[in-house]
Scaffold this active site. Structure first.
Site, short mmCIF file in Angstrom:
data_model
loop_
_atom_site.label_atom_id
_atom_site.label_comp_id
_atom_site.label_asym_id
_atom_site.label_seq_id
_atom_site.Cartn_x
_atom_site.Cartn_y
_atom_site.Cartn_z
N SER A 195 0.79 -1.23 0.00
CA SER A 195 0.00 0.00 0.00
C SER A 195 0.82 1.28 0.00
CB SER A 195 -0.94 0.02 1.21
OG SER A 195 -0.21 -0.02 2.42
N HIS A 223 -5.43 -3.72 -2.01
CA HIS A 223 -5.14 -2.79 -3.09
C HIS A 223 -5.00 -3.47 -4.44
CE1 HIS A 223 -4.71 0.99 -0.89
NE2 HIS A 223 -4.24 0.26 0.11
N LYS A 254 -12.15 0.30 -0.85
CA LYS A 254 -11.26 0.99 -1.80
C LYS A 254 -11.88 0.95 -3.19
CE LYS A 254 -7.23 0.33 1.12
NZ LYS A 254 -7.97 -0.14 2.30
#
Length: 408
Positions: A195, A223, A254
């Site tokens: 990240s 991610h 996200k």
């Protein structure tokens, strides 16, 4: 002394804060007064945002918003209980079924966040008879989860498959210390995408090394979800490793654009977590709007592949232009693009100057990264237009030259 004021036992906090400010490590919270998106109102100033994890722009996608509104009308604002009492709704079960199909696994269990997914998973399935082997740059939630486990742990240098293989070979050959016998479980844990640096784990080599030692692999794809693989299925799909990775952890906060985390794996894993995972057992379930919005977002990811295509087109252009200007973006391979600054004060000043020019990019400093590895952490999304990226790049160019970071 009678009549004197009592001593404040927390007075040291002011000293700690003063030390942070002196070192340039204190950053105030920025306050948004607008919806998330490529342009936001931050501290009452309009700016182009390079700070959001909303990779695909789904926080404001019409289908996602409408699903949330419909769920509030039909199911109310909250669920009212933990999942094991009265908090499991059809919306939760439907989302988990959709995620299992999306990830190509038997079953999924959702959690309130990606952090709680890791802290709810690792201590539940590991104990003193097991071994956890972790990449040195794994996410803080993995580190904290390992601390909560009674299992011993070993850490290998970031991305170093040879070092990992040496640890696993020794663990498989020697077993537990002091003649304790073979480990019940050796669990290799890695982020799929890291990240802070934006690089991708060497997952094929990790899986090969684990299989040779009889270990299981767990991948945190926070991610990578929505970014790598077909329609954003993640790093396992990206490398074609279905069936060879025992556990996948993901986030719904996200690229999915809403809130939450999940654990994907076998039905037995899901069933055990429903009985033993403390964050699951002691946290109220997602509000109906959250579960419904997540389901809608998963469908959008499959129905609109052009969003991921745009994300990657923007990413390639932004990285190439930063490199052309002379900025160091480290080892990033993904939309997470660190712009390396070195020390915290430089990163903070650059961020402040960017905001003055209408661009919002946050500095990342110690302890999130090493003292000499401060950087701006930028992410371009599918929602950024070419014109917005032009403005951002012009600001980086101007401030970089002003501060003597580029341009000779």
């Amino acid at each position: 002394m009678i009549g004197s004021s009592p001593r404040d036992p927390l007075a040291f906090l002011a000293d700690d804060l003063a030390a942070l400010r002196e070192a340039g490590l204190y950053r105030p919270l920025r306050v948004m007064s607008s919806a998330q998106g490529p342009i936001v109102s931050i501290d009452r100033k309009r700016a182009i945002s390079l700070a959001s994890n909303d990779y695909l722009g789904l926080t404001h996608h019409p289908r996602v918003r409408e699903a949330a509104l419909a769920a509030v009308r039909d199911f109310g604002a909250g669920s009212g209980a933990v999942r094991t009492i009265a908090g499991t709704m059809t919306l939760h079960e439907d989302l988990e079924s959709e995620l299992a199909a999306f990830k190509g696994v038997e079953a999924v269990l959702t959690f309130q966040s990606g952090f709680s997914a890791n802290t709810g998973l690792i201590p539940t399935i590991t104990g003193e008879h097991d071994l956890i082997v972790s990449d040195a740059l794994n996410h803080a939630s993995i580190i904290d989860a390992m601390r909560l486990s009674k299992a011993p742990r070993k850490v290998y240098p970031h991305g170093d498959v040879n070092a990992l293989r040496a640890i696993l070979d020794e663990a498989a050959a020697k077993g537990r210390p002091n003649g304790g016998g073979a480990y019940r479980l050796i669990l290799v844990v890695t982020d799929g995408v890291f990240s802070m640096d934006g690089d991708i784990a060497p997952l094929p080599g990790i899986v090969d090394a684990a299989e040779a030692a009889g270990a299981a692999v767990m991948v945190d794809d926070a991610h990578a979800s929505g970014v790598l693989g077909r329609n954003g299925r993640g790093s396992v799909d990206h490398f074609g490793l279905h069936g060879r990775v025992a556990i996948q952890v993901g986030t719904l906060s996200k690229a999915v654009g809403v809130l939450g985390g999940y654990v994907a794996g076998s039905q037995d894993l899901r069933d055990l977590l429903t009985q033993r995972s403390r964050p699951f057992l002691f946290s109220t379930s997602h509000p109906p709007a959250v579960a419904a919005a997540c389901s809608a977002a998963i469908k959008v990811m499959q129905d609109e592949p052009e969003l991921i295509e745009r994300l990657w087109a923007n990413t390639r252009r932004f990285k190439a232009e930063l490199a052309r200007l002379g900025f160091d973006t480290g080892r990033s391979e993904t939309p997470i693009t660190p712009v390396m600054m070195g020390d915290a004060r430089t990163a903070g000043r650059f961020s402040d100057r960017l905001l003055q020019l209408g661009v919002f990019a946050q500095p990342v400093v110690y302890p999130t990264v090493a003292l000499d590895k401060a950087r701006l952490r930028t992410i371009v999304t599918a929602a950024h237009t070419d014109e917005l990226l032009d403005t951002c790049l012009a600001a980086f160019d101007s401030i970089g030259r002003e501060m003597g970071l580029i341009g000779g």
